[in-house]
Write a protein that holds these residues in place. Sequence first.
Motif, PDB file in Angstrom:
ATOM      1  N   GLY A   1       0.995  -3.837  -6.335  1.00 18.44           N
ATOM      2  CA  GLY A   1       0.052  -3.127  -5.482  1.00 18.44           C
ATOM      3  C   GLY A   1      -1.079  -2.521  -6.293  1.00 18.44           C
ATOM      4  O   GLY A   1      -2.242  -2.582  -5.892  1.00 18.44           O
TER       5      GLY A   1
ATOM      6  N   LYS B   1       0.792  -1.229   0.000  1.00 23.31           N
ATOM      7  CA  LYS B   1       0.000   0.000   0.000  1.00 23.31           C
ATOM      8  C   LYS B   1       0.825   1.281   0.000  1.00 23.31           C
ATOM      9  O   LYS B   1       0.313   2.346  -0.301  1.00 23.31           O
ATOM     10  CB  LYS B   1      -0.957   0.016   1.190  1.00 23.31           C
ATOM     11  CG  LYS B   1      -0.271   0.153   2.530  1.00 23.31           C
ATOM     12  CD  LYS B   1      -1.269   0.113   3.666  1.00 23.31           C
ATOM     13  CE  LYS B   1      -0.522   0.174   4.986  1.00 23.31           C
ATOM     14  NZ  LYS B   1      -1.406  -0.021   6.110  1.00 23.31           N
TER      15      LYS B   1
ATOM     16  N   ARG C   1       2.974   3.136  -5.164  1.00 20.00           N
ATOM     17  CA  ARG C   1       2.702   1.698  -5.172  1.00 20.00           C
ATOM     18  C   ARG C   1       3.418   1.031  -6.327  1.00 20.00           C
ATOM     19  O   ARG C   1       3.427   1.550  -7.444  1.00 20.00           O
ATOM     20  CB  ARG C   1       1.207   1.445  -5.322  1.00 20.00           C
ATOM     21  CG  ARG C   1       0.498   1.306  -4.011  1.00 20.00           C
ATOM     22  CD  ARG C   1      -0.864   0.690  -4.164  1.00 20.00           C
ATOM     23  NE  ARG C   1      -1.706   1.314  -5.146  1.00 20.00           N
ATOM     24  CZ  ARG C   1      -2.738   2.090  -4.853  1.00 20.00           C
ATOM     25  NH1 ARG C   1      -3.046   2.353  -3.615  1.00 20.00           N
ATOM     26  NH2 ARG C   1      -3.471   2.599  -5.820  1.00 20.00           N
TER      27      ARG C   1
END
Length: 60
Positions: free
Chosen positions: A46, A38, A42
């Motif tokens: 992610g 997170k 990212r």
Amino acid sequence: MKRVADRDDHAVRRLAKIEASIANLSNEDLLDLADIFKAEPRPPIGDMAFADMARRNISL
């Protein structure tokens, strides 16, 4: 040229497998993956996790 094309094809197939693996995760596992990746900015994995979370209408 063929070697480069083969490498590109392999990369595309591998990316498709990664995307399919993320899509096949349970909601709980997907949330765990998204939590790991997170931090901004990212990484691509992610982004994939968050995109799949949006598709499933779930959030951290």
